[in-house]
Design an enzyme around this catalytic site. Structure first.
Site, mmCIF file in Angstrom:
data_model
loop_
_atom_site.group_PDB
_atom_site.id
_atom_site.type_symbol
_atom_site.label_atom_id
_atom_site.label_comp_id
_atom_site.label_asym_id
_atom_site.label_seq_id
_atom_site.Cartn_x
_atom_site.Cartn_y
_atom_site.Cartn_z
ATOM 1 N N GLY A 1 -15.268 -3.216 -51.850
ATOM 2 C CA GLY A 1 -16.216 -3.008 -51.465
ATOM 3 C C GLY A 1 -16.670 -4.599 -52.004
ATOM 4 O O GLY A 1 -17.881 -5.092 -52.345
ATOM 5 N N LEU B 1 -15.629 -0.896 -56.700
ATOM 6 C CA LEU B 1 -16.998 -1.413 -55.748
ATOM 7 C C LEU B 1 -17.392 -1.173 -55.083
ATOM 8 O O LEU B 1 -19.041 -0.640 -54.724
ATOM 9 C CB LEU B 1 -17.288 -3.007 -56.054
ATOM 10 C CG LEU B 1 -16.309 -4.087 -57.445
ATOM 11 C CD1 LEU B 1 -17.066 -5.256 -56.912
ATOM 12 C CD2 LEU B 1 -17.703 -3.314 -58.359
ATOM 13 N N ALA B 2 -16.864 0.028 -54.602
ATOM 14 C CA ALA B 2 -16.815 0.631 -52.626
ATOM 15 C C ALA B 2 -17.908 1.516 -53.206
ATOM 16 O O ALA B 2 -17.429 2.116 -54.045
ATOM 17 C CB ALA B 2 -15.524 0.516 -51.949
ATOM 18 N N GLN C 1 -20.968 4.416 -51.093
ATOM 19 C CA GLN C 1 -21.882 4.117 -50.684
ATOM 20 C C GLN C 1 -23.250 4.887 -51.128
ATOM 21 O O GLN C 1 -23.676 5.691 -52.086
ATOM 22 C CB GLN C 1 -22.217 5.526 -49.563
ATOM 23 C CG GLN C 1 -23.556 6.069 -48.455
ATOM 24 C CD GLN C 1 -24.987 5.723 -48.967
ATOM 25 O OE1 GLN C 1 -25.927 4.686 -48.701
ATOM 26 N NE2 GLN C 1 -24.824 7.185 -49.432
ATOM 27 N N SER D 1 -23.651 3.544 -62.464
ATOM 28 C CA SER D 1 -24.860 3.049 -62.421
ATOM 29 C C SER D 1 -25.722 3.828 -63.095
ATOM 30 O O SER D 1 -25.664 4.577 -63.430
ATOM 31 C CB SER D 1 -25.582 3.501 -61.075
ATOM 32 O OG SER D 1 -26.719 3.617 -60.373
ATOM 33 N N GLU E 1 -28.516 4.747 -62.173
ATOM 34 C CA GLU E 1 -29.038 6.163 -61.366
ATOM 35 C C GLU E 1 -28.253 7.856 -61.918
ATOM 36 O O GLU E 1 -29.191 8.456 -62.297
ATOM 37 C CB GLU E 1 -28.886 6.279 -60.250
ATOM 38 C CG GLU E 1 -29.766 5.177 -59.504
ATOM 39 C CD GLU E 1 -30.940 5.455 -59.032
ATOM 40 O OE1 GLU E 1 -31.110 6.820 -59.390
ATOM 41 O OE2 GLU E 1 -32.045 4.231 -59.371
ATOM 42 N N TYR F 1 -26.317 10.693 -55.007
ATOM 43 C CA TYR F 1 -25.399 9.434 -54.991
ATOM 44 C C TYR F 1 -25.366 9.233 -56.795
ATOM 45 O O TYR F 1 -24.387 8.772 -57.578
ATOM 46 C CB TYR F 1 -26.458 7.931 -54.702
ATOM 47 C CG TYR F 1 -25.802 7.040 -55.627
ATOM 48 C CD1 TYR F 1 -24.595 6.280 -55.142
ATOM 49 C CD2 TYR F 1 -26.510 5.893 -56.701
ATOM 50 C CE1 TYR F 1 -24.154 5.301 -55.399
ATOM 51 C CE2 TYR F 1 -26.298 5.268 -57.200
ATOM 52 C CZ TYR F 1 -24.788 4.059 -56.918
ATOM 53 O OH TYR F 1 -24.781 2.936 -57.429
#
Length: 451
Positions: free
Chosen positions: A112, A190-191, A193, A240, A242, A263
């Site tokens: 990423g 870090l990669a 979607q 994350s 999230e 995600y």
């Protein structure tokens, strides 16, 4: 058997002469005055066949001539030493001015690398003296815009400390091959979607890259260590906020996860894969649970950049409306450039662990609109319209991090505040909009592409 006086001088001269020739030969005798004179001596010695008395006198003279070379030998040795020192200094200067005895550079591998975080992390590590390798996906268009300002053609090998390689988190063989080839000291995954709303549209791909992709990379690192014994490798997994989803704030390392998107669920899987490899195989692997971090390099389809991009275009007359979704969603927004330092700090600790990285301040999307539009003297209510298509199937209402562990253990804290971050992004996007307007005014772009 004892040598006669003539033969004694002849043998002694011969030994001294051979030693002189041998030494000077190693010191590039063609460049030495003494070396250019030596063939005269040897020719004189080899071409004369005098009587024994004359030979004794000749050998004694040759001996004195040979002995006279020793001061020159010392001078030549000193000159050679100076040349070697100068040569090593020149080589060091050509490689960035480092001393010849400088320790070997650390090598970092970043997946990423072309993203927002990857570009900031690359800059940070290069400034730390690292050699940085990045894995990028093949694309018909170049997607390295965020790295253009630090990219150096690999043909300039003495300057190029960042190198890019084709690979993909969906291709396990490419991951293992590059880890074996590069032999990194630190691996930063870090990669992803990384767009939450898009993950509802392409859930299979999101899970394959974000969750299983992290597993593939962890396994590539583990198998590389098992095969080579390079057990010092350290691994960073980008988590994350999230993952916390609907869990009430503030959220810390001990807060339960409740993901609300494909995600976020995939990030949870990657998090626990990392913990499992740390516990099962002793891998030095850290999870960084980073709350929202923005910058002028943020993708234009993320809400913060979408806002500042619109502010710039509206200010110069290229756009009039901005369509938004849930304005009451609250997020803990920080500067990406600050957050990549925390990533690096995690891998410098004695023991691997997981850390929340956050500003510990929460602001709504509406607050972001107020600061961004107000900074350029506009009222966001005159330009923003609500579009239901931008609401998520499952909303995350409030994310606010508790980063006390990172502040205490790592010594990390954010440097850029909320309003400073917003203004930084608006400034960049106003300049971008001005350049865009030049193209529109010249007829190279259609100003009506945006409402």
């Amino acid at each position: 058997m004892l040598l006669s006086i003539p033969n004694y001088f002849s043998a002694l001269h011969f030994l001294i002469w051979r030693a002189t020739i041998g030494y000077l030969g190693n010191q590039r005798k063609a460049d030495c005055v003494a070396c250019r004179n030596l063939p005269i001596t040897s020719a004189l010695y080899m071409s004369t066949t005098p009587s024994p008395i004359k030979q004794t006198k000749l050998n004694f003279s040759l001996l004195l001539i040979s002995l006279s070379f020793f001061p020159q030998l010392r001078q030549i040795r000193a000159m050679a030493s100076e040349k070697e020192t100068a040569g090593s200094g020149s080589a060091a200067a050509a490689n960035g001015g480092e001393a010849a005895e400088a320790p070997q550079r650390k090598i970092a591998l970043i997946t990423g690398i072309t993203g927002q975080d990857g570009s900031y992390l690359t800059e940070f590590l290069l400034n730390k003296g690292y050699e940085v390798h990045g894995l990028i996906r093949r694309s018909s268009n170049f997607n390295t815009q965020r790295l253009n300002h630090i990219y150096i053609d690999p043909h300039n090998s003495h300057k190029a400390r960042m190198k890019l390689h084709y690979a993909d988190l969906s291709d396990a063989s490419s991951l293992r091959r590059w880890i074996d080839t590069i032999a990194p000291d630190e691996v930063y995954n870090l990669a992803a979607q990384s767009h939450v709303a898009v993950s509802f549209e392409i859930p299979d791909y999101t899970a394959d890259v974000v969750a299983t992709g992290a597993l593939r990379l962890l396994e590539a690192v583990r198998s590389h260590i098992a095969a080579t014994g390079r057990s010092h490798i350290r691994y960073y997994q980008a988590g994350s906020s999230e993952m916390f989803g609907s869990t009430p704030p503030p959220q810390s390392e001990t807060t339960p996860f409740h993901p609300r998107s494909p995600y976020a669920a995939s990030k949870c899987a990657a998090h626990w894969y990392t913990v499992n490899y740390r516990e099962a195989y002793g891998l030095f692997a850290c999870n960084g649970i980073l709350f929202n971090h923005e910058s002028p390099r943020r993708g234009e389809n993320f809400v913060t950049r979408k806002i500042t991009r619109a502010v710039g275009r509206i200010k110069v007359g290229l756009q009039s409306k901005l369509f938004m979704g849930n304005l009451q969603a609250s997020r803990d927004w920080g500067f990406a450039g600050d957050y990549v330092e925390a990533m690096w700090m995690m891998l410098q600790q004695e023991k691997p662990d997981d850390y929340v990285v956050a500003t510990e301040e929460s602001h709504t999307v509406e607050e972001f609109l107020e600061v961004a539009f107000g900074y350029v003297g506009l009222n966001w209510r005159d330009h923003v319209m609500i579009d239901k298509r931008y609401f998520r199937p499952a909303e995350v209402d409030n994310l606010k991090g508790d980063s006390s562990k990172a502040r205490k253990v790592l010594g990390w804290k954010p440097k850029v505040g909320f309003e400073q971050l917003v203004k930084m992004m608006v400034d960049e996007d106003i300049e971008l909009a001005k350049r865009e307007k030049v193209l529109v005014d010249a007829g190279y772009m259609d100003a009506q592409q945006q409402p």
